[in-house]
Design a protein around this motif. Structure first.
Motif, PDB file in Angstrom:
ATOM      1  N   ALA A  57      13.906   2.105  -0.290  1.00  0.00           N
ATOM      2  CA  ALA A  57      13.780   0.669   0.814  1.00  0.00           C
ATOM      3  C   ALA A  57      12.569   0.805   1.520  1.00  0.00           C
ATOM      4  O   ALA A  57      12.037   0.063   2.445  1.00  0.00           O
ATOM      5  CB  ALA A  57      14.965   0.969   1.620  1.00  0.00           C
ATOM      6  N   ASP A  58      11.724   2.106   1.551  1.00  0.00           N
ATOM      7  CA  ASP A  58      10.554   2.152   2.377  1.00  0.00           C
ATOM      8  C   ASP A  58       9.369   1.703   1.977  1.00  0.00           C
ATOM      9  O   ASP A  58       8.337   1.374   2.268  1.00  0.00           O
ATOM     10  CB  ASP A  58      10.073   3.610   2.451  1.00  0.00           C
ATOM     11  N   THR A  59       9.308   0.995   0.579  1.00  0.00           N
ATOM     12  CA  THR A  59       8.301   0.328  -0.052  1.00  0.00           C
ATOM     13  C   THR A  59       8.728  -0.965  -0.541  1.00  0.00           C
ATOM     14  O   THR A  59       9.961  -1.130  -0.832  1.00  0.00           O
ATOM     15  CB  THR A  59       7.400   1.402  -0.916  1.00  0.00           C
ATOM     16  N   GLN A  97      13.587   1.021  -8.490  1.00  0.00           N
ATOM     17  CA  GLN A  97      13.538  -0.287  -8.186  1.00  0.00           C
ATOM     18  C   GLN A  97      12.898   0.021  -6.600  1.00  0.00           C
ATOM     19  O   GLN A  97      13.586   0.508  -5.726  1.00  0.00           O
ATOM     20  CB  GLN A  97      14.843  -0.833  -8.057  1.00  0.00           C
ATOM     21  N   VAL A  98      11.862  -0.975  -6.221  1.00  0.00           N
ATOM     22  CA  VAL A  98      11.409  -1.210  -4.711  1.00  0.00           C
ATOM     23  C   VAL A  98      12.038  -2.316  -4.339  1.00  0.00           C
ATOM     24  O   VAL A  98      12.465  -3.203  -4.906  1.00  0.00           O
ATOM     25  CB  VAL A  98      10.125  -0.905  -4.813  1.00  0.00           C
ATOM     26  N   GLY A  99      11.913  -2.457  -2.715  1.00  0.00           N
ATOM     27  CA  GLY A  99      12.374  -3.548  -2.189  1.00  0.00           C
ATOM     28  C   GLY A  99      11.387  -4.780  -2.646  1.00  0.00           C
ATOM     29  O   GLY A  99      10.571  -4.724  -2.826  1.00  0.00           O
ATOM     30  N   VAL A 100      12.135  -5.952  -2.326  1.00  0.00           N
ATOM     31  CA  VAL A 100      11.267  -7.327  -2.353  1.00  0.00           C
ATOM     32  C   VAL A 100      11.246  -8.000  -1.242  1.00  0.00           C
ATOM     33  O   VAL A 100      11.961  -8.142  -0.543  1.00  0.00           O
ATOM     34  CB  VAL A 100      12.175  -7.979  -3.662  1.00  0.00           C
ATOM     35  N   ARG A 101      10.063  -8.636  -1.050  1.00  0.00           N
ATOM     36  CA  ARG A 101       9.681  -9.268   0.157  1.00  0.00           C
ATOM     37  C   ARG A 101       9.229 -10.920  -0.272  1.00  0.00           C
ATOM     38  O   ARG A 101       8.513 -10.771  -1.341  1.00  0.00           O
ATOM     39  CB  ARG A 101       8.791  -8.982   1.105  1.00  0.00           C
ATOM     40  N   PRO A 127       0.913  -1.156  -0.037  1.00  0.00           N
ATOM     41  CA  PRO A 127      -0.144  -0.044   0.094  1.00  0.00           C
ATOM     42  C   PRO A 127       0.802   1.369  -0.165  1.00  0.00           C
ATOM     43  O   PRO A 127       1.928   1.461   0.715  1.00  0.00           O
ATOM     44  CB  PRO A 127      -0.900  -0.241   1.390  1.00  0.00           C
ATOM     45  N   GLY A 128       0.625   2.353  -0.757  1.00  0.00           N
ATOM     46  CA  GLY A 128       1.328   3.433  -0.682  1.00  0.00           C
ATOM     47  C   GLY A 128       2.651   3.474  -1.680  1.00  0.00           C
ATOM     48  O   GLY A 128       3.407   4.476  -1.815  1.00  0.00           O
ATOM     49  N   ALA A 129       2.594   2.002  -2.387  1.00  0.00           N
ATOM     50  CA  ALA A 129       3.998   2.046  -3.416  1.00  0.00           C
ATOM     51  C   ALA A 129       4.044   3.034  -4.441  1.00  0.00           C
ATOM     52  O   ALA A 129       5.026   3.691  -4.625  1.00  0.00           O
ATOM     53  CB  ALA A 129       4.269   0.653  -3.920  1.00  0.00           C
ATOM     54  N   LEU A 130       2.724   3.337  -5.236  1.00  0.00           N
ATOM     55  CA  LEU A 130       2.746   4.038  -6.225  1.00  0.00           C
ATOM     56  C   LEU A 130       3.026   5.530  -5.808  1.00  0.00           C
ATOM     57  O   LEU A 130       3.517   6.372  -6.444  1.00  0.00           O
ATOM     58  CB  LEU A 130       1.266   4.046  -6.864  1.00  0.00           C
ATOM     59  N   THR A 131       2.455   6.067  -4.522  1.00  0.00           N
ATOM     60  CA  THR A 131       2.649   7.261  -4.207  1.00  0.00           C
ATOM     61  C   THR A 131       4.172   7.475  -3.591  1.00  0.00           C
ATOM     62  O   THR A 131       4.828   8.694  -4.077  1.00  0.00           O
ATOM     63  CB  THR A 131       1.798   7.401  -2.641  1.00  0.00           C
ATOM     64  N   ALA A 132       4.894   6.523  -3.370  1.00  0.00           N
ATOM     65  CA  ALA A 132       6.340   6.439  -2.810  1.00  0.00           C
ATOM     66  C   ALA A 132       7.091   6.809  -4.145  1.00  0.00           C
ATOM     67  O   ALA A 132       7.887   7.499  -4.309  1.00  0.00           O
ATOM     68  CB  ALA A 132       6.742   5.406  -2.172  1.00  0.00           C
ATOM     69  N   VAL A 133       6.808   6.130  -5.114  1.00  0.00           N
ATOM     70  CA  VAL A 133       7.544   6.069  -6.282  1.00  0.00           C
ATOM     71  C   VAL A 133       7.446   7.362  -7.134  1.00  0.00           C
ATOM     72  O   VAL A 133       8.317   7.785  -7.815  1.00  0.00           O
ATOM     73  CB  VAL A 133       7.113   4.725  -7.193  1.00  0.00           C
TER      74      VAL A 133
END
Length: 268
Positions: A177-179, A73-77, A52-58
């Motif tokens: 790293a926050d998303t 690039q965002v983090g991966v879990r 949630p909020g990934a698009l806003t952060a990017v």
């Protein structure tokens, strides 16, 4: 929502080809007067789920709000890290091994890979991944103008190579790293080894970019060193493994002094 359908012989020719086909179709979907620098292309695996909020952060100040940023690039879990039975049709021992494999993958992405990406932010050599990859459409256009296609055909690491092309083209690539994006971990050892082998071979394929990177004005000295280290990681791992085996062999083969020598020392 637009479905891009590919059938043989065009289908099953690699992920790079599939992404390039989607890129071509995107140009037909968009109006002719579209500001392509304001369009962001996101690549997410079929099992991927953005936080949630990934698009806003990017799209925020740390991402594409900066006009110099061409890729994020965002983090991966691993979303399945808490599953008790990753293999429902197998026994207790097999599921214990499967849970361990998924846990190790989650640790690799959340700790070592994330730490490496944070280092790359400092060196200006952030790598793009195949899941949770965001790119500015105008940056893809610039790469396509010189390389004929944004994604390299036949590349085992078409995502990482795209990041190399983006930096060589003068765009900045960053990591958030926050998303993150979550995916399913591989619970099968054989499939995991196949994936790791493909990544290692893909790193070695990237050695062909070394001359361009060394001579590029868009790479700092630290960025060059980090990138060349990444290319050579598979070889470094093999050398480390060989040295470890040799050391264990030396320690195992070491013998205690003969008993008569000990007796002489005691008498002396």
């Amino acid at each position: 929502m637009h479905l891009v359908r590919r059938v043989r012989p065009q289908a099953r020719t690699g992920k790079g080809d599939a992404l390039n086909a989607a890129y071509d179709q995107l140009a037909e979907f968009l109006p002719a007067d579209t500001d392509r620098s304001a369009v962001v292309v996101c690549v997410v695996d079929a099992d991927g789920r953005l936080a949630p909020g990934a698009l806003t952060a990017v799209s925020g100040p740390a991402g594409f709000a900066d006009p110099e940023v061409g890729g994020v690039q965002v983090g991966v879990r691993m979303r399945t890290v808490g599953e008790e039975r990753p293999l429902p049709d197998r026994g207790r021992v097999a599921n214990a091994l499967a849970r361990l494999l998924v846990r190790v993958q989650d640790m690799e992405f959340a700790v070592s890979n994330a730490g490496m990406q944070l280092l790359r932010v400092r060196t200006g050599s952030v790598g793009l991944g195949g899941n949770g990859q965001f790119t500015r459409l105008s940056a893809l256009d610039r790469i396509a103008a010189t390389e004929h296609r944004p994604w390299k055909r036949g590349a085992l690491l078409e995502d990482y190579e795209l990041g190399l092309h983006m930096i060589l083209a003068g765009f900045r690539v960053t990591h958030l790293a926050d998303t993150w994006v979550s995916q399913e971990g591989l619970p099968h050892l054989r499939r995991l080894l196949t994936q790791l082998t493909r990544w290692a071979q893909g790193n070695l394929q990237c050695v062909r970019y070394a001359p361009r990177i060394v001579s590029s004005r868009h790479y700092s000295g630290r960025g060059v060193l980090e990138t060349l280290y990444t290319f050579g990681q598979p070889v470094a791992h093999l050398v480390t493994l060989g040295l470890t085996v040799a050391l264990l062999g030396i320690l195992t083969g070491a013998q205690a002094p003969p008993s008569h020598q000990l007796d002489v020392e005691l008498i002396t």
